[in-house]
Design an enzyme around this catalytic site. Structure first.
Site, PDB file in Angstrom:
ATOM      1  N   LYS A   1       0.833  -1.208   0.000  1.00  0.00           N
ATOM      2  CA  LYS A   1       0.000   0.000   0.000  1.00  0.00           C
ATOM      3  C   LYS A   1       0.868   1.258   0.000  1.00  0.00           C
ATOM      4  O   LYS A   1       0.478   2.302  -0.534  1.00  0.00           O
ATOM      5  CB  LYS A   1      -0.919  -0.026   1.227  1.00  0.00           C
ATOM      6  CG  LYS A   1      -1.934   1.104   1.276  1.00  0.00           C
ATOM      7  CD  LYS A   1      -2.862   0.947   2.475  1.00  0.00           C
ATOM      8  CE  LYS A   1      -3.838   2.120   2.560  1.00  0.00           C
ATOM      9  NZ  LYS A   1      -4.749   1.987   3.722  1.00  0.00           N
TER      10      LYS A   1
ATOM     11  N   HIS B   1      -7.875 -29.962 -34.385  1.00  0.00           N
ATOM     12  CA  HIS B   1      -8.696 -28.769 -34.184  1.00  0.00           C
ATOM     13  C   HIS B   1      -9.830 -29.026 -33.199  1.00  0.00           C
ATOM     14  O   HIS B   1     -10.982 -28.678 -33.444  1.00  0.00           O
ATOM     15  CB  HIS B   1      -9.249 -28.258 -35.518  1.00  0.00           C
ATOM     16  CG  HIS B   1      -8.181 -27.825 -36.467  1.00  0.00           C
ATOM     17  ND1 HIS B   1      -8.349 -27.860 -37.839  1.00  0.00           N
ATOM     18  CD2 HIS B   1      -6.919 -27.378 -36.255  1.00  0.00           C
ATOM     19  CE1 HIS B   1      -7.237 -27.439 -38.429  1.00  0.00           C
ATOM     20  NE2 HIS B   1      -6.356 -27.138 -37.477  1.00  0.00           N
TER      21      HIS B   1
END
Length: 237
Positions: free
Chosen positions: A26, A164
């Site tokens: 922070k 595929h």
């Protein structure tokens, strides 16, 4: 740990560590905080050269919150399971770890990475070991996952061919060689450039047959040394 007592699990939930690194993150303008050992050399180099800037500290701070979010998500999931509260939650947080970067995404101009769900999962593609060949692509991963999912449906010696994301050959046989021959003959055109998955060790005879065509990937529980030597002659498989 397996079979850990709930009291021990609760005792090992870290409070102070996450609090300290969150507080540091922070305050990233004044603090560089590191949670990943892979960043040690990155930070040390910039400190030695006096080149550590705000952008780099922002990068480190962002990794802190990813780290603590993943930690808390794992705890929440564990407690929900232990307490028997398996209802659908109001929010769902999933935790994944990167296995590797990939050559490209679904299309060549896209970036992609391969992630696995945190934990031990046997029999999944994320637990596989790559033995040979080039780095995998997004489509390789998708097709390989489909092939493994399908071959796991069978107890008999089985070979699955996928192209595929669609099966183009599925066969069982008295041994893995017979299963491969039948899977190939199901569609000898579409299998070209595809992926083959077997649920038995690949032997030399099967490897010889496999090497007659171009395949992207061969997946199996194991490979005999003879089979590996045959298949590995093709550098890209």
């Amino acid at each position: 740990k397996d079979n850990v007592a709930i009291e021990e699990a609760i005792e090992n939930i870290d409070i102070g560590g996450p609090t300290m690194i969150r507080a540091a993150a922070k305050n990233y303008r004044d603090v560089a905080v590191v949670v990943d050992p892979a960043d040690y050399s990155f930070l040390i180099g910039h400190i030695k050269n006096n080149t550590l800037n705000t952008e780099q500290k922002q990068y480190l701070a962002q990794k802190v919150f990813e780290h603590t979010a993943a930690y808390d998500a794992l705890i929440a999931d564990y407690l929900k399971t232990r307490f028997g509260q398996n209802k659908l939650s109001d929010s769902l947080t999933l935790t994944f770890e990167k296995i590797s970067d990939m050559r490209y995404g679904e299309n060549p101009h896209q970036n992609a990475a391969f992630y696995k769900e945190t934990g031990k999962y046997e029999g999944a593609l994320t637990a596989a070991q790559q033995l040979h060949g080039k780095e995998l692509s997004y489509n390789n991963i998708a097709d390989a996952d489909a092939a493994i999912s399908l071959v796991k449906e069978f107890d008999e010696p089985c070979v699955v061919a996928v192209k595929h994301a669609n099966p183009c050959g599925v066969a069982i046989g008295e041994n893995i060689f017979a299963a491969y021959k039948k899977a190939y003959e199901a569609d000898p055109v579409s299998i070209f450039g595809g992926i083959v998955a077997a649920n038995r060790e690949i032997d030399g005879e099967t490897a010889n047959e496999i090497s007659k065509i171009f395949l992207e990937i061969v997946i199996a529980p194991s490979f005999s040394q003879e089979a590996f030597d045959i298949i590995a002659k093709k550098k890209n498989i």
